[in-house]
Design a protein around this motif. Structure first.
Motif, PDB file in Angstrom:
ATOM      1  N   GLY A  18      30.421  23.358 138.544  1.00  0.00           N
ATOM      2  CA  GLY A  18      29.288  24.175 138.099  1.00  0.00           C
ATOM      3  C   GLY A  18      28.102  23.868 138.992  1.00  0.00           C
ATOM      4  O   GLY A  18      26.986  23.681 138.523  1.00  0.00           O
ATOM      5  N   ALA A  42      32.535  26.655 141.343  1.00  0.00           N
ATOM      6  CA  ALA A  42      31.953  27.679 140.460  1.00  0.00           C
ATOM      7  C   ALA A  42      32.810  28.919 140.657  1.00  0.00           C
ATOM      8  O   ALA A  42      33.741  28.894 141.481  1.00  0.00           O
ATOM      9  N   ALA A  97      28.730  22.705 134.445  1.00  0.00           N
ATOM     10  CA  ALA A  97      28.837  24.119 134.020  1.00  0.00           C
ATOM     11  C   ALA A  97      28.504  24.265 132.541  1.00  0.00           C
ATOM     12  O   ALA A  97      28.838  23.406 131.723  1.00  0.00           O
ATOM     13  N   LYS A 121      32.737  27.842 127.465  1.00  0.00           N
ATOM     14  CA  LYS A 121      31.958  27.698 128.703  1.00  0.00           C
ATOM     15  C   LYS A 121      31.286  26.333 128.827  1.00  0.00           C
ATOM     16  O   LYS A 121      31.057  25.863 129.933  1.00  0.00           O
ATOM     17  N   SER A 125      35.122  23.798 129.691  1.00  0.00           N
ATOM     18  CA  SER A 125      34.923  23.791 131.151  1.00  0.00           C
ATOM     19  C   SER A 125      34.723  22.371 131.679  1.00  0.00           C
ATOM     20  O   SER A 125      34.988  22.102 132.842  1.00  0.00           O
TER      21      SER A 125
END
Ligand code: NDP
Ligand code: VSD
Length: 277
Positions: A18, A42, A97, A121, A125
């Motif tokens: 991220g 990413a 992230a 998310k 993640s």
């Protein structure tokens, strides 16, 4: 009495999961400026390429490398395949992230999908890639057995929202409490692996950071949430650069629990209670 740097990244490989925008991008740039070989992960290619270009401007030592890779951190097969494909696991993994631009709001106002997407998310993640890297760390190669390798580092990004429950963060705050819980558990689990270089776990708790996601989130954020967290008129935050600097400072000091701002440190101590550390 000398100052021991517990996070000397020079010449070491670091993955920033991220790392193409916001806080992750700043962490990547500052790690490059410290001489680390940094790879940012990413999904979107344009911001990855732009971040790689910026990283190249921060190189410190000859032979230092920077790279980027498009990867969806919520795709478990892709994450496992990517980490397995590396010649060596990274010296440090920094999980950044996340966010809640699409899921901000009171529980009665958001969709059921917002609950699951926010957990995916933010928590999933980080958990998938942390697990994949950990599995490689605890399976040492013959080379690692013979050479002493420095401590490895696993860094998670939670939020002040994990420590104080603010209405409006109904989908988000539980995901950050989950990250904190995972970090607490892993900090203990890694103590079992005495045959490999020590693994150090860290978790940071930033307050408001002025990133693209923050300003997006402000558009849909309930007034009450802004009042409580102090972001009326988009105030009350810190720059990503400053938060990245303070996060790395916490790592230098060997902290498990990193609090870039004073208010969060007070909240942490309030939660910890009067017991000794
Ligand atoms: N901004 C704030 O006020 C605060 C933020 N935080 C936390 O700090 C972290 C960073 O926030 P911020 O800098 O604002 O976020 P940004 O939205 O600016 O950046 C998020 C980064 O993560 C990447 N990313 C997101 N989802 C995935 C995915 N599924 N797979 C791979 N990469 C992904 C994005 O790239 P791409 O979309 O291309 O994949 C981007 O590089 C988050 O965890 C957030 O919760 C904590 C406290 C306050
Ligand atoms: C003694 C101290 C008193 C403290 C009073 C309570 C203050 C509450 C502050 C809550 C801030 C939450 C920020 C989360 C930001 C975030 O993670 C999202 N914006 C992510 O995008």
């Amino acid at each position: 009495m000398g100052f021991t740097n517990h996070f000397d990244a020079r010449g070491k490989s670091v993955i920033v999961a991220g790392g193409s925008k916001g806080l992750g991008q700043e962490l990547a740039l500052q790690l490059v400026a410290r001489g680390a070989d940094v790879t940012v992960l990413a999904r979107s290619l344009p911001s990855l390429k732009e971040t790689k270009r910026l990283m190249e401007q921060h190189l410190l030592v000859p032979g230092q490398t920077v790279d980027c890779q498009s990867l969806d951190l919520t795709d478990k097969a892709a994450v496992v395949e990517y980490i397995s494909s590396l010649d060596e696991p990274p010296w440090a993994l920094v999980c950044v992230a996340g966010g809640t631009a699409e899921e901000i709001g009171f529980l009665a106002d958001i969709s059921p999908d917002a609950i699951s997407s926010c957990m995916t998310k933010n928590y999933v993640s980080s958990a998938y890639i942390a697990q994949a890297v950990l599995k490689r760390w605890v399976t040492p190669t013959s080379e690692q057995k013979s050479n002493r390798v420095d401590s490895r580092h696993l860094v998670f990004t939670a939020s002040t929202a994990a420590l104080v429950s603010v209405p409006g963060y109904a989908a988000y705050a539980p995901t950050k409490a989950a990250i904190r819980s995972l970090a607490d558990i892993l900090r203990q689990e890694v103590l079992m692996y005495q045959s490999v270089p020590p693994i150090k776990v860290h978790c940071s708790f930033p307050g408001t950071i002025y990133t693209e996601s923050f300003f997006q989130e402000q558009q849909a954020k309930p007034h009450l949430c802004k009042q409580i967290e102090g972001t009326l008129d988009d105030k009350g935050g810190m720059t990503a650069k400053e938060v990245a600097r303070l996060t790395l400072q916490g790592l230098d000091r060997g902290q498990f629990f990193i609090t870039p701002d004073f208010q969060t440190r007070l909240l942490l101590n309030n939660m910890r209670g009067p017991s000794p550390q």
